[in-house]
Scaffold this motif. Structure first.
Motif, short mmCIF file in Angstrom:
data_model
loop_
_atom_site.label_atom_id
_atom_site.label_comp_id
_atom_site.label_asym_id
_atom_site.label_seq_id
_atom_site.Cartn_x
_atom_site.Cartn_y
_atom_site.Cartn_z
N THR A 5 0.75 -1.34 0.03
CA THR A 5 -0.06 -0.04 -0.27
C THR A 5 1.00 1.11 -0.15
N LEU A 8 -2.54 7.54 0.81
CA LEU A 8 -2.63 8.45 0.11
C LEU A 8 -3.27 9.92 0.87
N SER A 20 -6.93 6.81 3.13
CA SER A 20 -7.33 6.34 1.81
C SER A 20 -6.00 5.90 1.26
N PHE A 22 -3.85 3.27 -1.56
CA PHE A 22 -3.94 2.70 -2.78
C PHE A 22 -2.90 1.56 -2.87
N LYS A 28 -8.01 1.66 -5.06
CA LYS A 28 -8.16 2.48 -4.01
C LYS A 28 -9.18 1.85 -3.03
N VAL A 96 -4.40 11.05 -7.38
CA VAL A 96 -5.01 9.68 -7.51
C VAL A 96 -5.93 9.56 -6.59
N ASP A 97 -6.07 9.92 -5.30
CA ASP A 97 -6.95 10.03 -4.48
C ASP A 97 -8.29 10.15 -5.11
N SER A 100 -9.20 7.93 -8.88
CA SER A 100 -9.32 6.48 -9.05
C SER A 100 -10.58 6.08 -8.41
N LEU A 102 -13.00 3.36 -6.24
CA LEU A 102 -12.98 2.24 -5.36
C LEU A 102 -12.59 0.86 -5.71
#
Ligand SMILES: [Zn+2]
Length: 239
Positions: A5, A8, A20, A22, A28, A96-97, A100, A102
């Motif tokens: 992981t 994020l 959060s 990734f 995510k 990215v948070d 992307s 879930l």
């Protein structure tokens, strides 16, 4: 389950942290780290954005993910020591948070993100790499318009391209007409090269300041288009 992981973002809710994260395996996900905001806690100070590690998580009957153990692999100290690098890194994590979906695995995006953090941690050009990774993220998530063909006549775009209005799709010189919002010349080659090369090689691309300026203008337009005015927030003040 044990997941690779990158953290994020995180919020503190009472004594817990809501992360959060990734992950290579699940994309995510949102993970609760119980008791993590208390001092001391069983995770130490390792549960912070930017950290890469192995998370041991489980899924509750209610469907939420909880963190059981965390093994820190890389805290990226050199990124944290430089405001420029930290700003670039947090911007990308936040992007990215925000973009992307879930629980949709994107292993290539995960690897690219890790390469990006390694590169700027080891002294890579934070500006060039920031825009190269934005282009990669948009490509993986399907937001990147074609950089080789005109969106109007489908002809091949080579030496120059234009953006009309606010929509950041590219057209050729014949289709551009009057009043274009942006003309890409050296920046077009730079965009195409960033698109073609793996991120690990993008840091070595030779570019002119004009080329980079065009790339930045274009990708900022694309960012505005994708985010639609949603601001990117950086998490926490104690990073
Ligand atoms: Zn055309």
């Amino acid at each position: 389950m044990r997941l690779e992981t990158i953290i994020l973002n995180r919020k503190v809710v009472r004594s817990d942290k809501i992360l959060s994260v990734f992950s290579r395996e699940l994309g995510k996900i949102v993970v609760v780290a119980p008791g993590c905001a208390k001092v001391p806690n069983r995770f130490g100070g390792a549960i912070e954005p930017l950290n890469y590690g192995i998370s041991n998580i489980y899924r509750s009957v209610g469907g939420n993910f909880y963190l059981r153990e965390y093994e820190l692999k890389k805290p990226f100290w050199e990124i944290r020591r430089s405001l420029n690098r930290l700003e670039s890194a947090l911007f990308i994590l936040s992007l990215v948070d925000k973009t992307s979906p879930l629980e949709l695995p994107e292993p290539e995006l995960f690897d690219t993100l890790l390469v990006f953090l390694d590169l700027i941690d080891s002294g890579g050009d934070p500006i060039l790499l920031r825009y190269a990774v934005i282009l990669k993220i948009f490509h993986f998530l399907g937001f990147l318009p074609s950089l080789d063909t005109c969106s109007s006549c489908s002809g091949k775009i080579s030496k120059e391209a234009f953006v009309k209005g606010d929509t950041p799709i590219l057209v050729c010189g014949n289709c551009a007409g009057e009043g274009t919002a942006l003309k890409l010349t050296e920046g077009l080659n730079l965009l195409q090269e960033m698109r073609r090369k793996p991120l690990a090689l993008c840091g070595r691309i030779k570019y002119t300041s004009r080329g980079l300026e065009e790339v930045i203008t274009y990708l900022e337009m694309l960012l505005r288009g994708v985010l639609g005015g949603v601001g990117l927030e950086f998490s926490g003040s104690n990073i």
